[in-house]
Motif scaffolding. Structure first.
Motif, PDB file in Angstrom:
ATOM      1  N   GLY A 155      19.858  32.078  72.349  1.00 48.44           N
ATOM      2  CA  GLY A 155      20.665  32.203  70.829  1.00 48.44           C
ATOM      3  C   GLY A 155      20.291  31.233  69.954  1.00 48.44           C
ATOM      4  O   GLY A 155      19.395  30.485  70.175  1.00 48.44           O
ATOM      5  N   ASP A 211      24.334  33.934  84.152  1.00 47.61           N
ATOM      6  CA  ASP A 211      25.465  35.005  83.303  1.00 47.61           C
ATOM      7  C   ASP A 211      26.733  33.888  83.633  1.00 47.61           C
ATOM      8  O   ASP A 211      26.872  33.734  84.616  1.00 47.61           O
ATOM      9  N   ILE A 212      26.891  33.233  82.596  1.00 45.80           N
ATOM     10  CA  ILE A 212      28.221  32.357  82.763  1.00 45.80           C
ATOM     11  C   ILE A 212      29.413  32.942  83.202  1.00 45.80           C
ATOM     12  O   ILE A 212      30.477  32.225  83.389  1.00 45.80           O
ATOM     13  N   VAL A 216      32.145  24.890  64.801  1.00 47.36           N
ATOM     14  CA  VAL A 216      31.072  24.844  63.696  1.00 47.36           C
ATOM     15  C   VAL A 216      31.294  26.114  62.754  1.00 47.36           C
ATOM     16  O   VAL A 216      32.033  26.791  63.434  1.00 47.36           O
ATOM     17  N   SER A 217      30.611  26.398  61.726  1.00 49.96           N
ATOM     18  CA  SER A 217      30.849  27.363  60.750  1.00 49.96           C
ATOM     19  C   SER A 217      29.718  27.747  60.108  1.00 49.96           C
ATOM     20  O   SER A 217      28.781  27.414  60.153  1.00 49.96           O
ATOM     21  N   TRP A 218      29.592  29.227  59.966  1.00 53.18           N
ATOM     22  CA  TRP A 218      28.694  29.993  59.008  1.00 53.18           C
ATOM     23  C   TRP A 218      27.196  29.569  59.333  1.00 53.18           C
ATOM     24  O   TRP A 218      26.282  29.194  58.741  1.00 53.18           O
TER      25      TRP A 218
END
Ligand SMILES: NC(=O)c1ccc[n+]([C@@H]2O[C@H](COP(=O)([O-])OP(=O)(O)OC[C@H]3O[C@@H](n4cnc5c(N)ncnc54)[C@H](OP(=O)(O)O)[C@@H]3O)[C@@H](O)[C@H]2O)c1
Length: 308
Positions: A19, A46-47, A158-160
């Motif tokens: 990711g 796969d968490i 966190v953002s954007w």
């Protein structure tokens, strides 16, 4: 973890390594002599599977787990609500329980969407969460389950997030600007764009200090400095990309979020106040503009990305 940081590298296990944030964290941590890195993609771990999590933790015995997975397709949440809750809530609980059993601290990423966006001055960690939709609710519930399961956690909201990879608004703006003469961007939502590589820098700085004996567990906010809108950010993307190629887009039109036709309700102002991170860890915000210039340069230096 109170170990001799200088002689004992910290072993970190990264989930969701393909990711945006997982990718950059892996790159940056690999370059640090103080970390030994195990980076696992969703195909490798796969968490949401208790057995897989257990196996990988037993196999690698990391000092820290960093969970960068997430269901982030905010506009898909209504049709994929089960997937959203399974990953953002249930799988986080699964990971937290497994880490708790082995006393492994977990650094987990969360979102500005846990807030409703009514505070124009910005949200601190002490402000009450009040998500507007299922995405924010799933992130909030994941946070709460982690808090209940494992005291040795750091939740980093966190953002954007933007980067050269995956589906994000920097890449979407570039794709539109390459193919359309006129592009549209919302000018009525305020926030702070934050580059995935800068978030990776912050995570590395936090882990170093935890490994050096800092006991700063809890919830923290990080976003890049300078509040803007999607319109302001898109304008900067076009200016930076224009240094590398002649874009088709000649006109950037400001519109309201409601004109974009998105189903999901989004916070109108989701600025995160980052003073706690500065006070506890000494970590400063970097401006998103310089981060954007670096990301755009990476994008054009990687031929495959710039053709995408
Ligand atoms: N993107 C944003 O703007 C934003 C904003 C605020 C907070 N955040 C948070 O930051 C974190 C990272 O975001 P991001 O943008 O880097 O996400 P991302 O690019 O979508 O990456 C998430 C990764 O998790 C993987 N994954 C999905 N299901 C999994 C599972 N069951 N087990 C293991 N891995 C799985 C995905 O694999 P596939 O691609 O194969 O599904 C993907 O590689 C998330 O917690 C997110 O909520 C993001």
């Amino acid at each position: 973890m109170t170990q001799d940081f200088l002689t004992t590298p910290a072993k970190i296990l990264i989930t969701g390594a393909d990711g945006q944030i997982g990718y950059y964290l892996n790159q940056i941590a690999q370059d640090e002599p103080f970390f030994s890195v195990v980076a696992l993609t969703d195909a490798e771990l796969d968490i949401s599977s208790r057995d897989q999590v257990q196996q990988q933790l037993d196999r690698h015995l990391p000092d820290y787990v960093i969970n960068t997975t997430g269901f982030n397709a905010v506009d898909q949440v209504e049709v994929e609500s089960d997937r959203c809750l399974a990953l953002n809530r249930d799988a986080v609980e699964n990971l937290a329980n497994a880490c708790g059993d082995l006393a492994i601290p977990l650094l987990h990423l969360s979102s500005d969407y846990v807030f409703d966006g009514h505070y124009e001055s910005g949200y601190t960690e002490a402000d009450q969460a009040s998500p507007l939709g299922l995405y924010g609710e799933s992130k909030w519930q994941g946070e709460e389950l982690l808090r209940g399961a494992l005291p040795q956690h750091v939740i980093l909201r966190v953002s954007w997030v933007f980067s050269t990879i995956g589906d994000n608004f920097m890449r979407r703006a570039l794709l539109q600007a390459k193919g359309q003469e006129e592009i549209f961007a919302a000018d009525d939502r305020r926030g702070c764009p934050t580059s995935a590589s800068d978030i990776a820098r912050v995570i590395v700085a936090i882990l170093k200090q935890l490994h050096n004996g800092a006991e700063n567990w809890g919830t923290y906010h990080y976003c890049c400095a300078e509040i803007t809108t999607r319109y302001g950010f898109t304008e900067a993307v076009l200016a930076a990309a224009g240094q590398y190629e002649k874009l088709k887009a000649e006109k950037l039109v400001p519109i309201s979020s409601s004109q974009l036709g998105s189903d999901a309700e989004r916070p109108a102002s989701s600025v995160l106040v980052c003073n706690k991170l500065l006070n506890d860890f000494g970590i400063h915000q970097l401006p998103w503009r310089s981060q954007l210039v670096a990301m755009i340069r990476d994008y054009y230096q990687n031929e495959e990305l710039s053709k995408a």
